[in-house]
Design a protein around this motif. Structure first.
Motif, PDB file in Angstrom:
ATOM      1  N   VAL A 240      25.744  86.904  57.560  1.00 52.09           N
ATOM      2  CA  VAL A 240      26.494  85.675  57.791  1.00 52.09           C
ATOM      3  C   VAL A 240      26.717  85.443  59.284  1.00 52.09           C
ATOM      4  CG1 VAL A 240      28.700  84.543  57.450  1.00 52.09           C
ATOM      5  CG2 VAL A 240      27.564  85.625  55.531  1.00 52.09           C
ATOM      6  N   THR A 304      18.817  77.037  57.520  1.00 52.87           N
ATOM      7  CA  THR A 304      19.761  76.935  56.413  1.00 52.87           C
ATOM      8  C   THR A 304      19.173  77.467  55.118  1.00 52.87           C
ATOM      9  OG1 THR A 304      20.532  74.920  57.442  1.00 52.87           O
ATOM     10  CG2 THR A 304      21.328  75.373  55.230  1.00 52.87           C
ATOM     11  N   TYR A 307      19.404  81.011  55.108  1.00 50.75           N
ATOM     12  CA  TYR A 307      20.807  81.358  54.895  1.00 50.75           C
ATOM     13  C   TYR A 307      21.147  81.351  53.403  1.00 50.75           C
ATOM     14  CZ  TYR A 307      25.906  80.964  55.779  1.00 50.75           C
ATOM     15  OH  TYR A 307      27.258  81.149  55.832  1.00 50.75           O
ATOM     16  N   ILE A 308      20.826  80.241  52.741  1.00 50.36           N
ATOM     17  CA  ILE A 308      21.175  80.111  51.334  1.00 50.36           C
ATOM     18  C   ILE A 308      20.440  81.155  50.495  1.00 50.36           C
ATOM     19  CG2 ILE A 308      20.993  78.573  49.338  1.00 50.36           C
ATOM     20  CD1 ILE A 308      21.457  76.276  51.314  1.00 50.36           C
ATOM     21  N   LEU A 311      22.083  84.417  50.819  1.00 44.36           N
ATOM     22  CA  LEU A 311      23.364  84.410  50.103  1.00 44.36           C
ATOM     23  C   LEU A 311      23.145  84.647  48.623  1.00 44.36           C
ATOM     24  CD1 LEU A 311      25.629  81.583  51.511  1.00 44.36           C
ATOM     25  CD2 LEU A 311      25.961  84.030  51.584  1.00 44.36           C
TER      26      LEU A 311
END
Lengths: 319, 277
Positions: A240, A304, A307-308, A311
């Motif tokens: 993160v 992004t 990132y997702i 996650l």
């Protein structure tokens, strides 16, 4: 007509109650979300669509209103065929962002490890110092670094001059890309590492001590313990902070724009954000500015997606 | 072997690291404040200590620079942003953390994506939009932009906090006969209060520090925010460093005090945002 007194047929009442409950269950989350979604859609999503549209047009300001002519992908082909973009703007943006991210995360992690080993008093003192660096707004921080590196009378210029490194009368740190971005990097790292340090420290505090004791019994040295225990255990925290730093550092504007020459007077030091802003507001070429903004957005969207995906992969079954 | 190295490291390494850290973090802050107080600010060069202590630069920025108005503008914008962002993000966080509904994941991902949108991409269309609606130069217009900017991060952070409140606590309240609003006020709200404080701080910092929108939208000089107000003392070739540093100090110190007061909550707020989502 008055409702009949007495108990109603149990079936109908239960059915009605169930249906009402179901309706509430269905609408309640959306009612709670509605205000936020309206604000986000109106001020972030809609303008983003507008900027896409604008990048396909020539927009001119006339008598307080705007007129636009559709030009297709002209702005993109101009932009993508300009050597300024490939030789200056993109390299500046990308190298600067990665340097900032690498240094911010490395320094933040080192400081978190340091804080974790300190006693209560010194941890307190160091935390307050870190918060002070963080509290300096980007604007004020930038002015301080400019003042320290100011040609001739800046502190660093004078010290470097007095030990014979440079001639303070003729050296201007801000006119060339290398030194310009080195100072900007120092500024961004100074402002950005506290976030990483404090977040990683919060993660470190959740690691059970037994893990390290076991590692020490197995003969692992500090370096091995860090890579084999600390990093895997708080990997989500590292992910993160790294990805957030990446996103922030690609978008750096203020720190570059405010440095001498960064406001567009020196093409050498353009980054994508400044370039887009200058095209739109200094040169009134909203179309090219918008196309550059779209390019920046696409770069960030790619990040992004990473990132997702990370996650989701960290096993968050109910996002 | 390991033990000896550890003691050696802690005897020399740790204090050296602490000194290095303090120097790197605090020197720019020190330099800002001491320049602001130095009557001969612009002649400091490599002198670490100021040539004297005086408040002329502070008087100057208030008397000649209109800085009181800018600080007030920043405070108004900041407070508006805090209240609206805290309220909206709490509602949204409850929705995504407490209820299962269709498209919940899509909504969360959309919120994440809009957080990534670069400000420079938004500033052009928002400028045109604001001009068309006659909202340029308006503190309210600027606040609305900041509310939108702070919402995504606030929702994600608060979501972590709401999720940590055990569902059993709520269910116990229901069994005791509490209604939903009552449960909200007396059970949920006190438990997520630290998270609410953390998000409010972030919303305030966003509004207080932001430069690009304030600089682009606020063209009447009495509508500047403090971050933009410093710019007027800054010249490309000759800068009055005293006033620049005095106004910089005025912008930084309130944030610093804030951070120190709430720093425990800040850490846990970040951790909740980072670990839970």
């Amino acid at each position: 007509m008055p409702a009949p007194r007495g108990p109603r047929p149990p079936d109908g009442a239960a059915e009605a109650a169930r249906r009402r409950k179901k309706l509430i269950t269905l609408t309640r989350p959306w009612l709670l979300l509605a205000p936020s979604l309206v604000v986000l859609a109106g001020l972030l999503l809609w303008p983003l669509i507008q900027v896409g549209k604008l990048s396909l047009e020539d927009y001119e300001v006339k008598f307080g209103g705007g007129t636009s002519t559709f030009t297709g992908f002209d702005h993109y082909s101009d932009l993508l065929s300009s050597s300024l973009l490939w030789k200056t703007v993109l390299p500046n943006t990308v190298f600067f962002a990665f340097a900032c991210v690498g240094l911010t995360v490395a320094l933040g992690t080192l400081v978190a490890l340091l804080l974790n080993r300190l006693g209560t008093t010194w941890r307190m003192i160091c935390s307050v110092a870190i918060l002070a660096a963080w509290a300096m707004p980007a604007v004020t921080g930038t002015y301080v670094w400019i003042w320290l590196f100011q040609p001739q009378d800046g502190m660093v210029s004078q010290i470097a001059g007095s030990v014979g490194l440079i001639d303070p009368e003729t050296t201007n740190w801000f006119t060339e890309r290398g030194p310009f971005y080195a100072i900007a990097t120092l500024n961004v790292v100074h402002h950005g590492f506290p976030f990483v340090a404090i977040t990683v420290l919060a993660g470190l505090l959740t690691i059970p001590k037994e893990l390290y004791e076991a590692g020490e019994l197995d003969g692992a040295n500090a370096w091995q313990r860090f890579w084999n225990i600390t990093v895997p255990t708080i990997k989500p925290v590292f992910l993160v902070v790294t990805i957030l730093s990446t996103i922030w550092d690609f978008k750096v504007f203020t720190q570059v724009y405010l440095q001498p020459g960064g406001d567009g007077s020196n093409e050498e030091v353009y980054n994508l954000g400044v370039f887009s802003y200058i095209q739109a507001f200094a040169k009134n070429d909203y179309g090219t500015g918008a196309a550059a903004a779209v390019l920046l957005t696409v770069l960030l969207l790619i990040i992004t997606v990473v990132y997702i995906r990370t996650l989701f992969r960290q096993g968050e079954e109910d996002l | 072997m390991t033990t000896r190295r550890t003691t050696l490291a802690s005897r020399i390494g740790l204090p050296a690291a602490v000194v290095g850290l303090l120097l790197f973090t605090l020197f720019p802050v020190y330099w800002m404040v001491s320049t602001a107080l130095d009557p001969k600010a612009s002649l400091r060069g490599s002198d670490v200590l100021p040539s004297g202590i005086g408040f002329e630069h502070f008087e100057f920025v208030f008397d000649k620079g209109n800085f009181g108005t800018y600080l007030l503008n920043s405070a108004i914008v900041g407070l508006t942003t805090i209240v609206a962002a805290a309220l909206l993000s709490l509602f949204a966080a409850i929705a995504v953390a407490r209820f299962k509904f269709r498209f919940r994941t899509s909504v969360l991902i959309m919120i994440l994506i809009v957080q990534m949108v670069p400000l420079e991409a938004l500033v052009i269309p928002l400028f045109i939009q604001m001009r068309d609606y006659d909202m340029l130069n308006s503190l309210l217009g600027l606040s609305i932009v900041y509310i939108a900017l702070s919402l995504p991060f606030a929702i994600w952070t608060l979501r972590g906090f709401v999720a940590t409140v055990p569902k059993e606590v709520e269910e116990a309240a229901y069994i005791d006969g509490a209604s939903w609003p009552r449960m909200f006020w007396s059970v949920l709200l006190p438990l997520v209060a630290p998270g609410l404080v953390a998000t409010s701080i972030f919303a305030f910092i966003t509004a207080w520090n932001e430069f690009v929108f304030a600089y682009t939208f606020m063209k009447g000089s009495d509508k500047y925010t403090a971050a933009v107000g410093i710019y007027q003392f800054f010249g490309e070739n000759s800068t009055a460093w005293g006033p620049v540093m005095a106004s910089s100090t005025l912008v930084t110190v309130p944030v610093m005090i804030f951070f120190v007061i709430v720093h425990r909550k800040l850490g846990s707020g970040l951790a909740a945002g980072a670990v839970k989502g």
